[in-house]
Each structure stands twice: as C-alpha cells, then as structure tokens.
Motif scaffolding. Structure first.
Motif, mmCIF file in Angstrom:
data_model
loop_
_atom_site.group_PDB
_atom_site.id
_atom_site.type_symbol
_atom_site.label_atom_id
_atom_site.label_comp_id
_atom_site.label_asym_id
_atom_site.label_seq_id
_atom_site.Cartn_x
_atom_site.Cartn_y
_atom_site.Cartn_z
ATOM 1 N N ASP A 130 39.068 35.719 42.870
ATOM 2 C CA ASP A 130 40.273 36.283 42.241
ATOM 3 C C ASP A 130 40.715 37.573 42.931
ATOM 4 O OD1 ASP A 130 39.867 34.265 40.466
ATOM 5 O OD2 ASP A 130 39.776 35.534 38.680
ATOM 6 N N ASP A 131 41.995 37.901 42.720
ATOM 7 C CA ASP A 131 42.565 39.234 43.015
ATOM 8 C C ASP A 131 42.968 39.472 44.478
ATOM 9 O OD1 ASP A 131 42.026 39.602 40.377
ATOM 10 O OD2 ASP A 131 40.514 41.163 40.642
ATOM 11 N N HIS A 188 35.121 37.857 43.106
ATOM 12 C CA HIS A 188 36.352 38.598 43.413
ATOM 13 C C HIS A 188 36.471 38.837 44.910
ATOM 14 C CE1 HIS A 188 36.061 39.107 39.101
ATOM 15 N NE2 HIS A 188 37.376 39.259 39.131
ATOM 16 N N HIS A 191 48.962 41.327 37.935
ATOM 17 C CA HIS A 191 47.661 41.351 37.255
ATOM 18 C C HIS A 191 47.743 41.868 35.822
ATOM 19 C CE1 HIS A 191 43.253 41.550 36.848
ATOM 20 N NE2 HIS A 191 43.270 40.646 37.814
ATOM 21 N N HIS A 251 47.273 34.014 40.191
ATOM 22 C CA HIS A 251 46.533 34.917 39.291
ATOM 23 C C HIS A 251 47.490 35.989 38.769
ATOM 24 C CE1 HIS A 251 42.907 36.537 37.616
ATOM 25 N NE2 HIS A 251 42.851 37.615 38.372
HETATM 26 ZN ZN LIG Z 1 41.718 39.418 38.274
#
Ligand SMILES: [Zn+2]
Length: 249
Positions: free
Chosen positions: A60-61, A201, A115, A111
């Motif tokens: 993610d991210d 992540h 955020h 995603h």
């Molecule tokens: Zn995230």
C-alpha cells in the motif's frame, strides 16, 4: 564373374548387415526414449501447476522511493504482487518505476487519491478519490481492478457505491509501526496460512529488508507467492464488485 558375385554376397552379409541391425536397434532405442519423454513431461507440468499453499503479497501507499528496491526483490525471486497506489504519489518522478512494475507482471489497485479515510468523508468525496486516481492510472494505460480503502475502513453503504472488488487482508505485518525487518518477518510467519493476503507498505527500507527474509522462507515452506488476481484464480473464486475480501479461503 562368380568370384565377383561371391565377394558381393560376402560384402552384403559381413559389412552391410551389422549396420542395418544396429541401425534398427539404435532407432528403436531413440523411439523408446522419446516416448518416455512425452509421457514424463506432462507429469512435471502438473507438479509445477499444483500448489497446496498459495498467498498474495500486497503493498500500500506507493509508489515511493523504495518501490524500485521492492521490485528488485520480487524480480530476484520471480514473484509478483499487487500494489495499491495513492493518487497523489502518481507523479512523473515515478513514471519509470511504474512502467517497470507493470513490465514485471505486477498489478495495480486504487488506495484513494489523498489517503483520506473513506468512512470519514462524504460519499461523493469517496467517488472523487477513486475517480481521480483511476484517471491518473489511465495515463499509464492501467485499468485498476481493485480498491483497498485507506486504513481498511469500509461500511455497508460504502460497499454499495464502490464498483470494484474491495480487497483487505488477513495478515497484518504492522510494518509501518515496527520498521524492523525481523519483526515484520515474524508477523508474517506466525500468521500465514493458505489463501492469505499479506499487507505490507511501499515506503520503508525495513519492509524491503523484510521481504528478503519473507519470500525465501515462504517458498521453502512450499507457498506459491502471487498477486491478487492469481490468488483468487488459483482458488477458483470469482471476485465480485461491491464485496469485501480479506483472504481467498
Ligand atoms: Zn495506506
């Protein structure tokens, strides 16, 4: 003349016959080897396609300054993953890494754009978060297949408006919290089982280091490590829009 005929017969029996005989033996031997090979090959293929245990890696991210390093590790072990990217990170700085990510067979999900936690903003804003990111991904010719809401926050009314399969996880590495490769590795090994989705992540060096421990260990334990599409395909599960998936069980 008679002598010539006798010599010809001698030549035929003594010199030619062994060639015919051994030639026949040799070709029948070759035939038996190749027929063995034909029978054997599908057996190897079957073994290669059959895995008792399969898990998916998700990041993610990103994209981030560490995405390239993550890709190095994935490529080294011939593994692909699913990257849930954040729209605001999709700037030109990461164009090359996004192209590499795709070329290596990895896949991309959304995603959110900024955020923000979907359950704490208006539904119209949630749609914007998804649409903005989708449009940015289109410039890379990426048609995202999945959504992972930031923080995994979702509720029933949001599910109805998200027209994608919603992919969460069941193995939480807490890599963002610990930033310690060994701890992240232990969290995976303690919780892993067939059909798991592992949450990692994209922007920590410790996550890259942990991946170097996690992948060989899981492969040693007989796990096939794949992306989300492959995981659900291998489990014969058809993903549906507006539904939440935490694993493929
Ligand atoms: Zn995230």
């Amino acid at each position: 003349m008679v002598l010539f005929m006798k010599l010809s017969l001698f030549f035929l029996i003594i010199v030619i016959t062994p060639f015919i005989f051994f030639g026949t033996v040799k070709s029948s031997r070759e035939a038996s080897i190749s027929s063995d090979a034909i029978e054997y090959e599908p057996t190897i293929n079957k073994e290669q396609e059959h895995y008792d245990k399969v898990v998916a890696l998700t990041f993610d991210d990103g994209p981030s300054n560490y995405t390239d390093d993550l890709l190095d590790v994935l490529e080294k072990y011939d593994v692909t993953a699913t990257f849930f990217v954040v729209g605001t990170n999709l700037n030109t700085k990461y164009n090359t890494v996004m192209v590499r990510l795709l070329e290596l067979g990895n896949e991309v999900g959304i995603h959110g754009y900024s955020h923000k936690e979907f359950t704490k903003i208006k539904e119209s804003k949630v749609i914007e978060e998804i649409d903005y990111t989708q449009k940015l991904l289109k410039s890379y010719n990426i048609e995202p297949k999945y959504i992972r809401p930031p923080y995994g926050s979702i509720n029933n009314s949001l599910k109805k408006i998200i027209d994608y399969p919603i992919i969460l996880w069941n193995v939480d590495t807490l890599d963002w919290k610990y930033r310690d490769a060994l701890k992240i590795y232990n969290n995976v090994i303690d919780d892993i089982s067939d059909g798991s989705i592992i949450l990692l992540h994209d922007h920590y060096l410790s996550t890259v280091q942990a991946l170097e421990l996690i992948i060989p260990e899981l492969q040693e334990e007989g796990y096939k490590i794949v992306n989300i599409t492959e995981l659900f395909s291998l489990k014969n599960i058809t993903l549906e829009n507006n539904k939440v998936y935490r694993s493929a069980k």
